[in-house]
Design a protein around this motif. Structure first.
Motif, PDB file in Angstrom:
ATOM      1  N   PRO A 656      10.487  -1.803  12.057  1.00 57.47           N
ATOM      2  CA  PRO A 656      11.400  -0.300  12.441  1.00 57.47           C
ATOM      3  C   PRO A 656      10.714   0.901  11.773  1.00 57.47           C
ATOM      4  O   PRO A 656       9.974   0.964  10.886  1.00 57.47           O
ATOM      5  N   THR A 657      10.956   2.215  12.308  1.00 55.65           N
ATOM      6  CA  THR A 657      10.622   3.227  11.716  1.00 55.65           C
ATOM      7  C   THR A 657      11.541   3.630  10.451  1.00 55.65           C
ATOM      8  O   THR A 657      12.871   3.389  10.524  1.00 55.65           O
ATOM      9  N   PRO A 658      11.070   3.998   9.359  1.00 57.26           N
ATOM     10  CA  PRO A 658       9.694   4.169   8.933  1.00 57.26           C
ATOM     11  C   PRO A 658       9.002   3.021   8.605  1.00 57.26           C
ATOM     12  O   PRO A 658       9.664   1.939   8.064  1.00 57.26           O
ATOM     13  N   TYR A 659       7.837   3.244   8.285  1.00 53.70           N
ATOM     14  CA  TYR A 659       7.017   1.990   7.696  1.00 53.70           C
ATOM     15  C   TYR A 659       6.010   2.655   6.561  1.00 53.70           C
ATOM     16  O   TYR A 659       5.058   3.012   6.756  1.00 53.70           O
ATOM     17  N   PHE A 660       6.660   2.664   5.503  1.00 49.97           N
ATOM     18  CA  PHE A 660       6.143   3.489   4.053  1.00 49.97           C
ATOM     19  C   PHE A 660       5.016   2.847   3.667  1.00 49.97           C
ATOM     20  O   PHE A 660       4.347   3.649   2.941  1.00 49.97           O
ATOM     21  N   PRO A 661       4.522   1.721   3.863  1.00 54.34           N
ATOM     22  CA  PRO A 661       3.068   1.384   3.491  1.00 54.34           C
ATOM     23  C   PRO A 661       2.265   2.264   4.079  1.00 54.34           C
ATOM     24  O   PRO A 661       1.040   2.567   3.569  1.00 54.34           O
ATOM     25  N   ALA A 662       2.232   2.965   5.327  1.00 52.19           N
ATOM     26  CA  ALA A 662       1.434   3.803   5.993  1.00 52.19           C
ATOM     27  C   ALA A 662       1.310   5.169   5.068  1.00 52.19           C
ATOM     28  O   ALA A 662       0.281   5.701   5.062  1.00 52.19           O
ATOM     29  N   SER A 663       2.553   5.616   4.546  1.00 50.20           N
ATOM     30  CA  SER A 663       2.359   6.673   3.945  1.00 50.20           C
ATOM     31  C   SER A 663       1.754   6.814   2.594  1.00 50.20           C
ATOM     32  O   SER A 663       0.735   7.239   1.977  1.00 50.20           O
ATOM     33  N   ALA A 664       2.164   5.429   1.912  1.00 54.00           N
ATOM     34  CA  ALA A 664       1.521   5.212   0.290  1.00 54.00           C
ATOM     35  C   ALA A 664       0.026   4.842   0.938  1.00 54.00           C
ATOM     36  O   ALA A 664      -0.967   5.196  -0.219  1.00 54.00           O
ATOM     37  N   GLY A 665      -0.393   4.315   1.592  1.00 53.63           N
ATOM     38  CA  GLY A 665      -2.013   4.086   2.043  1.00 53.63           C
ATOM     39  C   GLY A 665      -2.694   5.267   2.352  1.00 53.63           C
ATOM     40  O   GLY A 665      -3.605   5.429   1.954  1.00 53.63           O
ATOM     41  N   LEU A 666      -1.953   6.149   3.078  1.00 54.04           N
ATOM     42  CA  LEU A 666      -2.425   7.582   3.447  1.00 54.04           C
ATOM     43  C   LEU A 666      -2.951   8.260   2.185  1.00 54.04           C
ATOM     44  O   LEU A 666      -4.086   8.450   1.841  1.00 54.04           O
ATOM     45  N   LEU A 667      -1.843   8.210   1.050  1.00 60.65           N
ATOM     46  CA  LEU A 667      -2.260   8.621  -0.141  1.00 60.65           C
ATOM     47  C   LEU A 667      -3.121   8.051  -1.056  1.00 60.65           C
ATOM     48  O   LEU A 667      -4.022   8.716  -1.675  1.00 60.65           O
ATOM     49  N   LEU A 668      -3.332   6.865  -0.900  1.00 68.11           N
ATOM     50  CA  LEU A 668      -4.279   6.125  -1.581  1.00 68.11           C
ATOM     51  C   LEU A 668      -5.857   6.504  -0.945  1.00 68.11           C
ATOM     52  O   LEU A 668      -6.700   6.621  -1.926  1.00 68.11           O
ATOM     53  N   ALA A 669      -5.902   6.531   0.210  1.00 71.61           N
ATOM     54  CA  ALA A 669      -7.052   6.775   0.787  1.00 71.61           C
ATOM     55  C   ALA A 669      -7.375   8.231   0.771  1.00 71.61           C
ATOM     56  O   ALA A 669      -8.691   8.524   0.270  1.00 71.61           O
ATOM     57  N   ALA A 670      -6.670   9.103   0.554  1.00 74.72           N
ATOM     58  CA  ALA A 670      -6.834  10.689   0.257  1.00 74.72           C
ATOM     59  C   ALA A 670      -7.037  10.850  -1.059  1.00 74.72           C
ATOM     60  O   ALA A 670      -7.999  11.336  -1.516  1.00 74.72           O
ATOM     61  N   GLY A 671      -6.534   9.950  -1.924  1.00 72.81           N
ATOM     62  CA  GLY A 671      -6.777  10.028  -3.615  1.00 72.81           C
ATOM     63  C   GLY A 671      -8.342   9.706  -3.888  1.00 72.81           C
ATOM     64  O   GLY A 671      -8.827  10.203  -4.775  1.00 72.81           O
ATOM     65  N   MET A 672      -8.621   8.542  -3.117  1.00 70.88           N
ATOM     66  CA  MET A 672      -9.885   7.929  -3.188  1.00 70.88           C
ATOM     67  C   MET A 672     -10.906   8.911  -2.870  1.00 70.88           C
ATOM     68  O   MET A 672     -12.126   9.182  -3.400  1.00 70.88           O
ATOM     69  N   MET A 673     -10.637   9.699  -1.754  1.00 71.59           N
ATOM     70  CA  MET A 673     -11.790  10.610  -1.198  1.00 71.59           C
ATOM     71  C   MET A 673     -11.629  11.931  -1.995  1.00 71.59           C
ATOM     72  O   MET A 673     -12.705  12.585  -2.128  1.00 71.59           O
ATOM     73  N   ALA A 674     -10.529  12.261  -2.844  1.00 72.53           N
ATOM     74  CA  ALA A 674     -10.530  13.326  -3.492  1.00 72.53           C
ATOM     75  C   ALA A 674     -11.062  12.902  -5.017  1.00 72.53           C
ATOM     76  O   ALA A 674     -11.958  13.969  -5.519  1.00 72.53           O
ATOM     77  N   GLY A 675     -10.979  11.871  -5.386  1.00 72.96           N
ATOM     78  CA  GLY A 675     -11.219  11.423  -6.817  1.00 72.96           C
ATOM     79  C   GLY A 675     -12.755  10.855  -6.994  1.00 72.96           C
ATOM     80  O   GLY A 675     -13.233  10.625  -8.141  1.00 72.96           O
ATOM     81  N   GLY A 676     -13.024  10.177  -5.806  1.00 74.28           N
ATOM     82  CA  GLY A 676     -14.238   9.475  -5.608  1.00 74.28           C
ATOM     83  C   GLY A 676     -14.061   8.006  -6.320  1.00 74.28           C
ATOM     84  O   GLY A 676     -12.757   7.563  -6.532  1.00 74.28           O
ATOM     85  N   TRP A 677     -15.339   7.293  -6.759  1.00 75.13           N
ATOM     86  CA  TRP A 677     -14.922   6.084  -7.124  1.00 75.13           C
ATOM     87  C   TRP A 677     -16.152   5.799  -8.095  1.00 75.13           C
ATOM     88  O   TRP A 677     -17.242   6.693  -8.162  1.00 75.13           O
ATOM     89  N   ASP A 678     -16.416   4.430  -8.829  1.00 77.71           N
ATOM     90  CA  ASP A 678     -17.450   4.403  -9.602  1.00 77.71           C
ATOM     91  C   ASP A 678     -18.781   4.556  -8.862  1.00 77.71           C
ATOM     92  O   ASP A 678     -18.832   3.982  -7.819  1.00 77.71           O
ATOM     93  N   GLY A 679     -19.647   5.628  -9.545  1.00 76.81           N
ATOM     94  CA  GLY A 679     -20.810   5.971  -9.041  1.00 76.81           C
ATOM     95  C   GLY A 679     -20.871   6.987  -8.067  1.00 76.81           C
ATOM     96  O   GLY A 679     -22.138   7.380  -7.815  1.00 76.81           O
ATOM     97  N   LEU A 680     -19.987   7.622  -7.739  1.00 79.53           N
ATOM     98  CA  LEU A 680     -19.789   8.707  -6.695  1.00 79.53           C
ATOM     99  C   LEU A 680     -18.764   9.293  -7.016  1.00 79.53           C
ATOM    100  O   LEU A 680     -17.436   9.084  -6.654  1.00 79.53           O
ATOM    101  N   GLU A 681     -18.732  10.784  -7.570  1.00 80.03           N
ATOM    102  CA  GLU A 681     -17.759  11.751  -7.731  1.00 80.03           C
ATOM    103  C   GLU A 681     -17.259  12.286  -6.563  1.00 80.03           C
ATOM    104  O   GLU A 681     -18.062  12.648  -5.724  1.00 80.03           O
TER     105      GLU A 681
END
Length: 700
Positions: A656-681
């Motif tokens: 059913p709508t909503p499916y909040f793992p999509a919202s949290a996953g979006l923030l996880l991906a956006a956060g990774m793209m904003a903050g980088g990861w080990d070896g890439l800022e």
């Protein structure tokens, strides 16, 4: 490769000033995406709430025309146990024995001989709708269509809903807020209709449904009045309504500030109406729901002031991202999704228990939460540095440790086996997938490591020590040494991330092998940080797990799978095998040449129509790690990954709508793209995007 853009960390104000225009104007960006509506949405109510409690409203700012839900972390109900012979108590359920590597293992699965008690365990306890609050129009039958000049604004920065309309030429204004500290809604209504006795507020209490796996969009049965009781106890400027549903009892405490009276509509209903004196044109009240009588929740202004303070602090602290919304439509849509997801997850996904997939909007899976989805509900808080919200529910691992040990012991394994579809007691509901899924096991290792990177202290080590040791012991006990191949296998029987294979044939799935190595590696680090010996079995299993299964130079779902890419059932659902590079950091066994070919094969062969909302952030993280920021954004905005105008992710045909793992996953991906990861800022976004970020933690 993506461009590396401006990075603004959270720094002292003086230092920020010396860096020029570095501090982001968060308030103006947040308020740019305030919701502005003029009609109700059945599946997507506008909400106020605090993570443990949420109140959904229609266009009136209450639940006048649509019985949107009032849900909480504590509001649960058990139906009566079955009366079928030999199925009258929980102990009558025995599950199913399956042959597992030469021995019988008992799994909590539906047993045809114990159908009734098995179904009871699946559907109980179920989350309940605490009550409905709406506008009362006297004896007139008023519909939403009768309202004119309807307007509703959700002020995201303050966490307040402002609703207005006219009825027969008279204006009605409603302001709705929720307490950040208790399960309390505060409402202020202004209208001259009060003076004519043509307006009031009703409170209605439903019986629990508990029969539907997906109880959406509305929860509860309002016409089963004989199945439950309510009792009113009035006082000056207030009343308490006690609601009893079988063995479940809770109270709704209502406090108002002006002269008013409250009464039951009829002897056979559970609806009550609050009417102000005819000398008044304003009615302010608060309603607090609680499992027992509590102190009064204060005035409307008290609740509103606390809410404004909490929400402004929420937006001002932790990380933030500013995308070029004025010059790029994709950036504007991504920014909209990010802002609205932040609001909705603070309301629906920041409680004492992990969120259910539909948060506190409606009931999916009877309101229960899924332990494999805890990663997708909580991981984003770590990158966005919202640790206080993360910490509210991550304690579920410590709380569930006794039941996790019991589950493993019952099956003849060592250590602690984490369940799947859970209620707040840690009991996992019966189900074939529920009992055979394993990818939730290493989640505590991920959380512990992210927490230690932020808080490298003895306190953090102690917090996670028993959990990681127990889970690691199960992981090595579960792995089976194959005398023929001389490696450790995972499964069978088991289900991989995608849940779409034959469990008796599923062995050594790609993602689970990677996650098992990752988890055991973190467990070893944890021991070393505490100067404790590392069990030899941990290293032996980690170093001798089976290799990733490869067929025709690409990774496949599991070892020995036949015609994977030509079989629709195995080339759809979650593309978990791509999580080995993106979601997870690259392990020592990863062959990037094979992985690149696997990505191409998935793109050409996968049926993304049936993918779920967190699959697209998974794909985005993979593409970001591969250096393709443009494609990462494309996945986040993929047409199959829909977010509606209220900001809620559309669940699709399977949930059913909503499916909040999509919202949290979006923030996880956006956060990774904003903050980088080990070896890439970071930030890591498409070329030409003018991006500013503040306060992100790097991913692993």
């Amino acid at each position: 490769m993506p461009s590396l853009l401006s990075r603004c960390n959270i720094l002292p104000i003086v230092l920020l000033a010396s860096l020029g225009n570095c501090e982001i104007d968060r308030e103006s960006i947040v308020r740019q995406f305030n919701l502005r509506l003029n009609q109700s949405h059945p599946y997507s109510p506008v909400q106020v709430g605090n993570g443990n409690f949420a109140f959904g409203v229609d266009v009136t700012g209450l639940q006048t025309f649509l019985p949107h839900n009032t849900l909480s972390s504590w509001g649960w109900h058990n139906s009566s146990l079955p009366t079928t012979p030999n199925q009258t108590s929980i102990s009558d359920y025995t599950g199913v024995d399956w042959w597992t590597h030469g021995r019988l293992v008992n799994y909590a699965q539906p047993n045809p001989a114990e159908k009734d008690i098995g179904q009871w365990l699946i559907s109980n306890p179920h989350r309940i709708n605490l009550g409905r609050v709406g506008l009362w129009f006297g004896e007139k039958n008023v519909s939403e269509d009768a309202l004119q000049r309807k307007s509703q604004v959700l002020d995201l920065w303050e966490g307040a809903i402002f609703s207005s309309f006219t009825l027969n030429g008279s204006r009605v204004e409603v302001e709705t807020v929720a307490s950040p500290e208790s399960d309390t809604v505060a409402v202020e209504i202004t209208s001259r209709l009060f003076k004519g006795g043509e307006l009031g507020v009703f409170f209605d209490f439903p019986y629990a449904s508990g029969k539907n796996k997906f109880d959406a969009p509305f929860v509860g049965i309002f016409n089963a009045t004989a199945n439950h009781t309510t009792a009113l106890k009035a006082r000056r400027h207030g009343a308490t309504i006690t609601h009893t549903l079988d063995a479940t009892t809770y109270v709704a405490d209502i406090t108002w500030e002006s002269d008013a009276s409250i009464a039951r509509v009829s002897n056979f209903s559970h609806r009550y109406v609050l009417k102000p004196a005819r000398s008044e044109d304003t009615l302010t009240f608060t309603i607090n729901f609680a499992p027992r009588t509590v102190e009064r929740s204060g005035t409307f202004e008290d609740v509103k002031d606390n809410a404004v303070d909490w929400w402004s602090d929420y937006w001002s602290s932790g990380a933030f991202i500013s995308l070029p919304t004025s010059s790029n439509s994709s950036a504007k849509e991504l920014q909209r999704r990010i802002i609205l997801s932040q609001y909705l997850l603070a309301v629906n996904g920041a409680g004492k228990d992990p969120a259910q997939e539909s948060g506190l909007v409606n009931n999916g899976w009877y309101g229960k939460f899924h332990m494999e989805m805890v990663f997708w509900h909580l991981a984003h808080w770590t990158l966005w540095n919202k640790w206080s919200l993360y910490d509210r529910s991550v304690g579920v691992y410590e709380r569930f440790l006794p039941t996790s040990y019991d589950r493993a012991r019952h099956q003849g394994y060592q250590g602690a086996r984490i369940g799947k579809m859970s209620d707040p007691t840690g009991r996992s509901a019966p189900g074939e997938i529920n009992s055979l899924l394993i990818w939730q096991q290493p989640h505590p290792m991920y959380f512990a490591e992210m927490e230690y990177r932020k808080f490298p202290s003895k306190k953090t080590l102690k917090k996670w020590d028993r959990i990681l040791s127990g889970v690691a012991d199960f992981m090595v006990s579960y792995a089976w040494f194959n005398e023929t191949t001389k490696v450790y296998d995972l499964g069978p029987p088991m289900y991989p991330v995608s849940e779409n294979t034959n469990p008796n044939q599923t062995v050594n799935p790609t993602f689970e092998l990677a996650y098992w190595r990752f988890g055991l590696d973190i467990a070893e680090k944890w021991q070393k940080r505490q100067n404790k010996p590392v069990p030899a079995t941990w290293r032996n299993v980690r170093d001798n797990l089976a290799a990733f299964p490869v067929e025709n130079d690409v990774y496949v779902l599991y070892e020995g799978i036949k015609n994977m890419w030509a079989t629709p059932a195995t080339a759809e659902d979650h593309p978990g095998l791509l999580g080995i590079y993106g979601w997870l950091p690259p392990g020592t066994r990863l062959n990037l040449t094979i992985f690149d070919k696997t990505v191409d094969k998935v793109y050409k062969s996968w049926n993304f129509t049936y993918s779920y909302g967190w699959d697209f952030p998974l794909l985005a993280m993979t593409m970001a790690r591969l250096g393709n920021a443009e494609k990462a954004v494309d996945w986040l905005l993929d047409p199959n990954n829909k977010f509606n105008e209220v900001g809620m992710p559309v669940g699709g045909t399977r949930v059913p709508t909503p499916y909040f793992p999509a919202s949290a996953g979006l923030l996880l991906a956006a956060g990774m793209m904003a903050g980088g990861w080990d070896g890439l800022e970071g930030p890591i976004f498409p070329k030409g995007w003018d991006v500013e970020v503040e306060g992100f933690s790097a991913a692993m």
